[in-house]
Every structure is written in C-alpha cells, then in structure tokens.
Motif scaffolding. Structure first.
Motif, PDB file in Angstrom:
ATOM      1  N   GLY B 199       7.831 -31.620 -14.704  1.00 15.34           N
ATOM      2  CA  GLY B 199       9.254 -31.305 -14.720  1.00 15.34           C
ATOM      3  C   GLY B 199       9.595 -30.208 -15.723  1.00 15.34           C
ATOM      4  N   GLY B 200       8.816 -30.125 -16.802  1.00 15.55           N
ATOM      5  CA  GLY B 200       9.078 -29.114 -17.818  1.00 15.55           C
ATOM      6  C   GLY B 200       8.975 -27.705 -17.254  1.00 15.55           C
ATOM      7  N   LEU B 201       7.903 -27.476 -16.483  1.00 11.60           N
ATOM      8  CA  LEU B 201       7.726 -26.164 -15.847  1.00 11.60           C
ATOM      9  C   LEU B 201       8.906 -25.862 -14.943  1.00 11.60           C
ATOM     10  CD1 LEU B 201       3.989 -26.047 -14.725  1.00 11.60           C
ATOM     11  CD2 LEU B 201       5.117 -24.647 -16.434  1.00 11.60           C
ATOM     12  N   ARG B 202       9.299 -26.897 -14.196  1.00 10.57           N
ATOM     13  CA  ARG B 202      10.336 -26.743 -13.196  1.00 10.57           C
ATOM     14  C   ARG B 202      11.674 -26.395 -13.856  1.00 10.57           C
ATOM     15  NH1 ARG B 202       9.801 -31.534  -9.234  1.00 10.57           N
ATOM     16  NH2 ARG B 202       7.983 -30.424  -8.490  1.00 10.57           N
ATOM     17  N   SER B 211      16.319 -17.829 -10.081  1.00 10.30           N
ATOM     18  CA  SER B 211      17.061 -18.569  -9.074  1.00 10.30           C
ATOM     19  C   SER B 211      16.194 -19.721  -8.580  1.00 10.30           C
ATOM     20  CB  SER B 211      17.412 -17.655  -7.899  1.00 10.30           C
ATOM     21  OG  SER B 211      16.231 -17.264  -7.247  1.00 10.30           O
ATOM     22  N   ARG B 212      16.808 -20.603  -7.814  1.00 10.83           N
ATOM     23  CA  ARG B 212      16.081 -21.756  -7.328  1.00 10.83           C
ATOM     24  C   ARG B 212      14.918 -21.348  -6.427  1.00 10.83           C
ATOM     25  NH1 ARG B 212      19.267 -25.904  -3.664  1.00 10.83           N
ATOM     26  NH2 ARG B 212      19.624 -27.367  -5.348  1.00 10.83           N
ATOM     27  N   TRP B 213      15.177 -20.339  -5.588  1.00 12.89           N
ATOM     28  CA  TRP B 213      14.138 -19.874  -4.679  1.00 12.89           C
ATOM     29  C   TRP B 213      12.952 -19.312  -5.462  1.00 12.89           C
ATOM     30  CZ3 TRP B 213      11.425 -19.660  -0.590  1.00 12.89           C
ATOM     31  CH2 TRP B 213      10.682 -18.514  -0.278  1.00 12.89           C
ATOM     32  N   ARG B 214      13.260 -18.508  -6.525  1.00 13.82           N
ATOM     33  CA  ARG B 214      12.170 -17.935  -7.321  1.00 13.82           C
ATOM     34  C   ARG B 214      11.417 -19.043  -8.057  1.00 13.82           C
ATOM     35  NH1 ARG B 214      12.018 -12.461  -8.077  1.00 13.82           N
ATOM     36  NH2 ARG B 214      10.880 -12.670 -10.024  1.00 13.82           N
ATOM     37  N   THR B 215      12.129 -20.073  -8.447  1.00 16.13           N
ATOM     38  CA  THR B 215      11.448 -21.196  -9.097  1.00 16.13           C
ATOM     39  C   THR B 215      10.428 -21.815  -8.155  1.00 16.13           C
ATOM     40  OG1 THR B 215      13.510 -21.646 -10.236  1.00 16.13           O
ATOM     41  CG2 THR B 215      11.814 -23.351 -10.312  1.00 16.13           C
ATOM     42  N   VAL B 216      10.887 -22.088  -6.915  1.00 15.13           N
ATOM     43  CA  VAL B 216       9.991 -22.723  -5.955  1.00 15.13           C
ATOM     44  C   VAL B 216       8.806 -21.807  -5.671  1.00 15.13           C
ATOM     45  CG1 VAL B 216       9.794 -23.451  -3.561  1.00 15.13           C
ATOM     46  CG2 VAL B 216      11.769 -24.142  -4.907  1.00 15.13           C
ATOM     47  N   TRP B 217       9.099 -20.504  -5.440  1.00 14.88           N
ATOM     48  CA  TRP B 217       8.054 -19.599  -4.967  1.00 14.88           C
ATOM     49  C   TRP B 217       7.079 -19.234  -6.078  1.00 14.88           C
ATOM     50  CZ3 TRP B 217       6.250 -18.757  -0.473  1.00 14.88           C
ATOM     51  CH2 TRP B 217       5.444 -17.623  -0.230  1.00 14.88           C
ATOM     52  N   HIS B 218       7.579 -19.039  -7.294  1.00 13.84           N
ATOM     53  CA  HIS B 218       6.697 -18.536  -8.354  1.00 13.84           C
ATOM     54  C   HIS B 218       6.204 -19.614  -9.299  1.00 13.84           C
ATOM     55  CE1 HIS B 218       7.034 -14.310  -7.393  1.00 13.84           C
ATOM     56  NE2 HIS B 218       8.339 -14.472  -7.233  1.00 13.84           N
ATOM     57  N   THR B 223       1.744 -23.801  -8.882  1.00 14.24           N
ATOM     58  CA  THR B 223       1.203 -24.924  -9.648  1.00 14.24           C
ATOM     59  C   THR B 223       0.548 -25.936  -8.732  1.00 14.24           C
ATOM     60  OG1 THR B 223       3.179 -24.626 -10.987  1.00 14.24           O
ATOM     61  CG2 THR B 223       1.763 -26.485 -11.530  1.00 14.24           C
ATOM     62  N   ALA B 224       1.146 -26.125  -7.578  1.00 13.41           N
ATOM     63  CA  ALA B 224       0.652 -27.156  -6.676  1.00 13.41           C
ATOM     64  C   ALA B 224      -0.410 -26.635  -5.723  1.00 13.41           C
ATOM     65  CB  ALA B 224       1.816 -27.730  -5.868  1.00 13.41           C
ATOM     66  N   ARG B 225      -0.740 -25.331  -5.795  1.00  9.78           N
ATOM     67  CA  ARG B 225      -1.611 -24.765  -4.761  1.00  9.78           C
ATOM     68  C   ARG B 225      -2.953 -25.465  -4.648  1.00  9.78           C
ATOM     69  NH1 ARG B 225      -2.069 -18.824  -5.225  1.00  9.78           N
ATOM     70  NH2 ARG B 225       0.011 -18.854  -4.331  1.00  9.78           N
TER      71      ARG B 225
END
Lengths: 280, 265
Positions: B199-202, B211-218, B223-225
């Motif tokens: 959650g800290g990274l997030r 932005s939220r999209w950049r958070t998810v994408w970058h 991290t989950a790859r």
C-alpha cells in the motif's frame, strides 16, 4: 425457458430420452452425474488426504519441492489422457474388481449387477463402461486439485503448535492428529468440495469410458450410465432447436449445482481457522 | 498359497496383500517393544506413505502408459511436420502427422490469450484499484464463473456464435469458448497478485502528483509483473487440454492458417 414450457417439470424427473416421441428429461443423467462424482470422491478423498499429509509432514524435506511439482504435473495432465488411461489400462482390472465386489458384497443394493456372478465364463460386457470405471478416471483428475488445497492449508499450520505437541511427548501421528488435521479441517472440506465441483463437470474422460444409457440406475458397477456433461458433449451436434435448448437447460442445471458446491467450499475455507495466524 | 489369500489373481493383488501383511507384521513387532501409541504411530505412518505411493504409481502408470502406447510415431519426424491430408487409416507411421492439430491448438490459444489477457488484467485492476460497491459484485461474478463447467462454456458459444449468429464452426469460435473459460481464472489470479502490492508504494505515487492511471500503469502493474505470469500460463495449459471446445471447431485434416476456417486441435 422454452424447455420447461415444452417438457414441463417432468424434465427433471423423466429419465427416457426419445427424441422421436418428444420425450426428454435429465433425471437419469442427474443420477449418473451424482453417482460418477460420488465414486470419484470416495476414491480421491482418502488418497488426496494421505498424499497431502505425506507431503507436508512425512516426506523428507529434500524431496518435498519435487513432490509438490509432481502433484502439479498431475493436475496438468489433460483429461483425455486420463480417459484413455482409464479406458485401456484400468477398465479390465476394474471389471475384475467389480466382479469380486458383486460376489462378496452383492447384497448391497448399489453393488448389484444383473448378471450371474458364478457363471463359468463371466460376462465382461456387463461390468465395463460403468459409473465405477468412469469414477476412477475422474478421481485421478480431481485428486491433484484437492490434494493441492489440503497441502497448502496443512503447510500453514503454526510451527509453534506442532513443536509444542512434539515437546509434550507426542508421536508424529499424535501431532498430526491433534494439531495438523484440526487446523486444516476447513481446507480438507473445502478442497474436497472443490474437487467435487470439478468431478461434476468432467466431460471427456467420462464420455470415453461410459456406455451411454438413459435409465435411472443406482447400481454403479453395472454397464451403462450417463452424466450431464457427457450428454451435452455427445448429443449437441444432432440436436434440434428444442433439444438444444434442453441441453442448454441441462448445462445450466449443472452450472447451478457446481456453483452451489464451489460457493459452499469457498465459504468453508474462508470461515475456518486455516490461514489465519494464531497468536495464542 | 498367496493366490488363495487374494480375492483375485494378478500382481496388483499381490501388492495389496503384501501391504496388508506388512502392516500386520509392523503391528506385531512394535507391540513387542513399544506401547499402543507407538503402534498407532507406525501404522499411520505406513498408511500415509503408501497412500502417497499409490498416487505416485497412478501418475507414473498414466505417463508410462501413454509413452509406451504412443512412442512409435514419435520416432518419425514427419509426425510433427506433416498433416493428415491424403493419409489413410492403414498407412504406415512415416506418412502424415499432427502439424494441423498443433497449428490449430496454437491459433486457438493465441486468440484466446489475446482476448482474455487484457480483459482479465483489466478486470483485476478494476477490482483492486477502483473498488467500490460494484467491484464486490464483479468479484462475486468472477468467483462464480470459475465454477463454470467447460462443457457449458463450449455449449454457450456454440449456441450464441454458431447457431444464433450463424458464425461458421471455426477456430475463432473455439477460441471464444476458451476465452470464456480462461477469463475468470486469469482475472482471479491477477486479482490475488495485485492485492499484495504494498500500500505504501500505491500511496506514494499519488502523493507525488501522479494521476490514478499513471499510478496503475507505472507503479502497480510493474510491481506485480512477476506475479501475473504464472496464472496466464497455467490457465493456458488448462485451456490447451480442454477438449470441450471441439463443440465449436470441426476437425479438419489440413493445416488452415486462417482462424475463421475449420481447424483441428
């Protein structure tokens, strides 16, 4: 649901399947599905439990990873391979075993076979292609799945409790019986039900082995049975519009049954102590 | 002598009776030296070990049986490179092959993965990142869909695509059936992986102004790859072996590279 309008509620109880006479029902295939799954679970449950216990408690630590990947390998074997294995390799032995069961336990209603057990040359064709034979192949398919769930839960047993049991002078089996199995009870039940859900939907292994029959038949050793999924796989091609709709209804019924079983399994696994840390 | 003890003749029953007598022997010898607890311990150990052995033997016999019955064509290279066009059932092993089936499987699987991977990961991102009431509904549906027997998925596609829409029975239709089966598996597996992203990274990413999209994408997906890779491969291996999609694709004996023509698999 045009199917229910056309065939009425007897769709669920009618066992005959006579497309010419416009008589159709899934009573027989429902009974067949349940009996194949029941045979599979009777075989798979003890073996999965023993294997999971062996891997998590008895196997030397060095080969444990190998054993786990072997179980995964079993799960990856395509069902058609198990079907062929069951058909060519196991069925003759299973028929002989069925004969022995009939001779010794023939008084049990579900072991009865309409054939003379003491005939000089026994009639093999009455003993093959039964729910029992199909159940063996299906058991091989559900075994790795329930074994994996059980092993995962067993491996989460708090080591502190296990060591406490051993420190109090318990034997290894005493430790397993009093700590590991109670801790993993949710996983045992949940894994079994997940396996049951898969056993109910299994298609191609069953289709290969059984000889299709449309009679409500609780005698699992006798030739001839059918399951919902095997019925769909075998009959969708030459189905008319109404029959296709009936097959879809059968598939939907199967889906609802597996859905209920899997949801129950998920609830049991989640509610049990398994997986939750113990701070006591 | 042994044959009289046994219910049936044959080596399989010899092993069974050998096991039963072995346990009896263990009981007797342990009783001489130990207490009841020791006896139970030994017997339980023997039963558990042999249960695992039975399973191992079944696995070995399955693989061994398939290899034993099918090794002959493997020696001929054309088995992998040739197709079955113009090959009769009485021909020798040096004619024909399964190239058409391999190609068919690969095409179906390729289409199915191309469809389900973005959809499945998108669903998982929605469930973990967007959240809200609706995400709970989606998660319940995904859980329910994993219970879908594959034959029902095949029949569904058969009715919708082939009977209702009038699509030809083809590799594409089969791939759609596979996709219906694979989607919930991939979505659920990706969901499990995405949930363990710290959650800290997030929170650090939006805190820096992303932005939220950049958070998810970058942040979240990279991290989950390492995680999502096994789930697609395992669901793909399950899909390859699923034969129910045969309800959608008729067997062809020539390789057809076009996914909308009849294929074999």
């Amino acid at each position: 649901m045009p199917t229910l309008e056309r065939y009425g509620w007897s769709f669920f109880t009618e066992s005959a399947r006579q497309p010419e006479a416009d008589v159709l029902g899934i009573g027989a295939v429902l009974v067949g599905t349940v009996s194949v799954a029941a045979v599979a679970m009777v075989i798979a449950f003890p073996l999965a439990l023993l294997t999971a216990l062996f891997i998590s408690e008895y196997a030397p630590a060095g080969i444990r990873a190998t054993l786990i990947s072997l179980v995964d390998l079993m799960a990856a074997v395509p069902s058609i391979i198990y079907g062929m294995w069951g058909y060519f390799l196991v069925m003759p032995h299973a028929a002989a075993f069925a004969l022995w069961l009939q001779q010794n336990f023939g008084w049990l209603p579900f072991f009865r076979i309409d054939a003379d057990p003491d005939a000089a040359v026994w009639d093999v064709s009455r003993y093959v292609g039964s729910a029992f034979c199909a159940g063996i192949a299906v058991a091989m398919m559900v075994l790795p799945m329930s074994c994996a769930v059980m092993r995962q839960v067993f491996s989460q047993t708090p080591p502190g409790e296990k060591e406490a049991a051993l420190a109090l002078g318990s034997t290894r089996w005493g430790m397993v019986r009093t700590v590991v199995i109670p801790f993993g009870r949710g996983g045992i039940i949940g894994g079994t039900m997940l396996g049951l859900g898969r056993a109910l939907g299994e298609t191609i292994a069953v289709l290969l082995i059984i000889s299709p029959d449309f009679v409500i038949k609780p005698r699992i050793l006798e030739v001839g049975t059918n399951t919902v999924s095997a019925l769909i796989a075998g009959r969708f091609g030459d189905a008319s519009a109404a029959q296709l709709s009936a097959l879809l209804t059968a598939g939907f019924v199967l889906f609802v049954i597996t859905l209920i079983v899997n949801t129950l399994a998920a609830v049991i696994v989640n509610r049990s102590r398994s997986g939750a840390g113990t701070d006591a | 002598m042994t044959q009289r003890l046994l219910p049936l003749g044959g080596w399989a029953w010899l092993i069974v009776s050998r096991f039963a007598l072995g346990i009896l022997f263990t009981i007797v010898t342990t009783t001489m030296t130990g207490r009841r607890v020791d006896v139970v311990d030994r017997v339980a150990g023997a039963v558990i070990t042999s249960g695992a052995l039975v399973v191992g033997a079944a696995l070995v016999s399955t693989i061994g049986f398939v290899v034993f019955r099918g090794w002959e064509p493997l020696l001929h290279l054309n088995f992998f490179l040739d197709d079955m066009s113009g090959v009769g059932p009485r021909d020798e092993f040096d004619r024909g092959g399964i190239a058409h089936a391999i190609v068919g499987s690969a095409i179906e699987l390729g289409i199915a993965i191309a469809v389900t991977l973005p959809l499945g990961i998108g669903t998982a991102v929605f469930m973990t990142e967007v959240g809200g009431k609706f995400a709970g509904v989606v998660r319940t549906i995904v859980e329910a869909m994993t219970a879908l027997p594959s034959i029902v998925a095949g029949l569904f596609v058969y009715t919708v695509l082939i009977v209702a829409v009038g699509f030809p029975r083809s590799g594409f239709a089969a791939a759609m059936a596979l996709a219906v089966m694979m989607l919930p598996i991939i979505a659920r597996a990706a969901d499990v992986v995405l949930r363990v992203v710290p959650g800290g990274l997030r929170e650090a990413s939006p805190a820096l102004g992303a932005s939220r999209w950049r958070t998810v994408w970058h942040v979240v997906l990279p991290t989950a790859r390492p995680g999502p890779r096994p789930p697609p491969s395992s669901s793909a291996s399950r899909a390859v072996s699923a034969r129910r999609h045969r309800s959608c694709s008729p067997a062809a004996s020539r390789p057809s590279w076009s996914p909308t023509r009849p294929t074999a698999s």
